[in-house]
Design a protein around this motif. Structure first.
Motif, short mmCIF file in Angstrom:
data_model
loop_
_atom_site.label_atom_id
_atom_site.label_comp_id
_atom_site.label_asym_id
_atom_site.label_seq_id
_atom_site.Cartn_x
_atom_site.Cartn_y
_atom_site.Cartn_z
N PHE A 90 0.87 -1.18 0.00
CA PHE A 90 0.00 0.00 0.00
C PHE A 90 0.90 1.23 0.00
O PHE A 90 1.42 1.64 1.05
CB PHE A 90 -0.92 -0.02 1.21
CG PHE A 90 -1.82 -1.23 1.27
CD1 PHE A 90 -2.89 -1.36 0.39
CD2 PHE A 90 -1.57 -2.26 2.16
CE1 PHE A 90 -3.72 -2.48 0.43
CE2 PHE A 90 -2.39 -3.38 2.21
CZ PHE A 90 -3.45 -3.50 1.34
N ALA A 91 1.09 1.81 -1.20
CA ALA A 91 2.12 2.83 -1.40
C ALA A 91 1.92 4.06 -0.53
O ALA A 91 2.90 4.68 -0.09
CB ALA A 91 2.17 3.23 -2.88
N GLN A 92 0.66 4.43 -0.27
CA GLN A 92 0.38 5.67 0.47
C GLN A 92 0.35 5.46 1.98
O GLN A 92 0.10 6.41 2.73
CB GLN A 92 -0.96 6.26 0.01
CG GLN A 92 -1.02 6.56 -1.49
CD GLN A 92 0.08 7.49 -1.95
OE1 GLN A 92 0.38 8.49 -1.30
NE2 GLN A 92 0.71 7.15 -3.07
N LEU A 93 0.57 4.22 2.43
CA LEU A 93 0.64 3.95 3.86
C LEU A 93 2.10 3.76 4.28
O LEU A 93 2.96 3.41 3.47
CB LEU A 93 -0.15 2.69 4.21
CG LEU A 93 -1.66 2.70 3.93
CD1 LEU A 93 -2.28 1.37 4.36
CD2 LEU A 93 -2.34 3.86 4.63
N SER A 94 2.38 3.97 5.55
CA SER A 94 3.74 3.78 6.06
C SER A 94 4.06 2.28 6.13
O SER A 94 3.17 1.43 6.03
CB SER A 94 3.88 4.39 7.45
OG SER A 94 3.13 3.63 8.40
N GLN A 97 2.11 0.84 8.97
CA GLN A 97 0.69 0.67 8.65
C GLN A 97 0.47 -0.53 7.73
O GLN A 97 -0.50 -1.27 7.88
CB GLN A 97 0.14 1.95 8.01
CG GLN A 97 -0.01 3.10 9.00
CD GLN A 97 -0.28 4.42 8.31
OE1 GLN A 97 0.19 4.68 7.21
NE2 GLN A 97 -1.06 5.28 8.97
N ASN A 98 1.37 -0.74 6.78
CA ASN A 98 1.30 -1.92 5.91
C ASN A 98 1.38 -3.20 6.73
O ASN A 98 0.62 -4.14 6.50
CB ASN A 98 2.43 -1.89 4.88
CG ASN A 98 2.06 -1.24 3.58
OD1 ASN A 98 1.64 -1.88 2.62
ND2 ASN A 98 2.22 0.08 3.54
N MET A 133 6.84 6.15 3.91
CA MET A 133 5.79 5.70 3.02
C MET A 133 6.29 4.50 2.19
O MET A 133 7.40 4.53 1.65
CB MET A 133 5.34 6.81 2.07
CG MET A 133 4.62 7.97 2.75
SD MET A 133 3.07 7.48 3.56
CE MET A 133 3.57 7.51 5.29
N GLY A 135 5.58 3.41 -0.68
CA GLY A 135 5.84 3.68 -2.10
C GLY A 135 7.21 4.27 -2.37
O GLY A 135 7.66 4.28 -3.52
N THR A 136 7.88 4.76 -1.32
CA THR A 136 9.22 5.36 -1.51
C THR A 136 10.35 4.36 -1.26
O THR A 136 11.52 4.70 -1.39
CB THR A 136 9.41 6.57 -0.58
OG1 THR A 136 9.41 6.11 0.78
CG2 THR A 136 8.29 7.58 -0.76
N GLN A 142 10.53 -3.17 -0.68
CA GLN A 142 9.10 -3.45 -0.84
C GLN A 142 8.83 -4.95 -0.79
O GLN A 142 7.80 -5.38 -0.25
CB GLN A 142 8.57 -2.86 -2.15
CG GLN A 142 8.45 -1.35 -2.12
CD GLN A 142 7.73 -0.79 -3.33
OE1 GLN A 142 7.02 -1.50 -4.04
NE2 GLN A 142 7.92 0.49 -3.59
#
Length: 236
Positions: A90-94, A97-98, A133, A135-136, A142
């Motif tokens: 989930f790119a917009q979550l930390s 949070q993932n 995040m 996504g970064t 990842q």
């Protein structure tokens, strides 16, 4: 009794038959590899097992229970986790949070915290980047996050789809070392992997898929030295 047993599985996409009557089993504590070329049906097999793709005929048993028609979210709560191809974080979550999302079927906060500590032990980089995040992160990070998220459900078996895809050789080695640690800690592993040499080097047994059929099976070390496997999948 096998932990996971697939019997005479047939899967179609419209009129096209993707999986053609395959049968295989995974015993508790094993690392089982499914190898084969692109389009062989490896990902479809995992999607069928985890309830993401409907099965035309055949049966899937998990710990003796028929889960062929069980919805995906219920399969997770039974003790099966899936690390998808392409990681799908989930790119917009930390990062944190993932990881918490991976434990959504669980209720005991103390046990979830213990599992989180275990995940950080396996993946120290995730702890370092827990507020970043997702996504970064780099591709390798990842992949670690996708594996850590799956482990947060405290699975009995983890299905991994192409964990080495798109990673540098250093990250590939790191990911496979972690898979060995996860197995050694007691989690059963079903591994789909195009890097056949790497997969066979850590697996107990393996199945070779070709155009939706299992054409070879056996102990991983024997398949690693099989001339037809070498020629077709090991670049030798």
């Amino acid at each position: 009794m096998a932990m996971l047993e697939v019997k005479d599985l047939n899967v179609y996409y419209g009129m096209i038959q993707a999986i053609k009557g395959i049968s295989f089993e995974v015993n508790q504590g094993e690392v089982i590899a499914l190898i084969g070329a692109n389009g062989a049906g490896k990902t479809t097999t995992l999607h069928a097992v985890t309830g993401l793709t409907p099965v035309k005929s055949g049966h899937i048993f998990f710990e003796g229970k028929d889960i062929t028609k069980v919805p995906a979210h219920k399969i997770v709560s039974m003790g099966m986790a899936h690390v998808p191809e392409g990681r799908r974080v989930f790119a917009q979550l930390s990062v944190y949070q993932n990881l918490k999302m991976g434990a959504y079927t669980r209720k005991d906060k103390d046990e979830i915290r213990q599992t989180l500590d275990m995940v950080y032990e396996h993946f120290p980089r995730l702890e370092e980047r827990k507020n970043q995040m997702a996504g970064t992160l780099s591709g390798g990070e990842q992949q670690m996050l996708a594996m850590g998220r799956a482990l947060m459900s405290h699975p009995k078996i983890i299905l991994m789809d192409e964990p080495s895809m798109g990673l540098s050789p250093i990250f590939v080695n790191e990911i496979f070392e972690i898979i060995k640690k996860v197995s050694a800690a007691g989690t059963t592993v079903l591994l789909v992997e195009q890097n056949a040499k790497k997969a066979l080097s850590i697996a107990d047994r393996a199945y070779v898929l070709e155009t939706g059929k299992i054409i070879l099976q056996g102990d991983a070390d024997k398949l690693l030295n099989d001339e037809s496997v070498k020629k077709a999948y090991l670049g030798e």
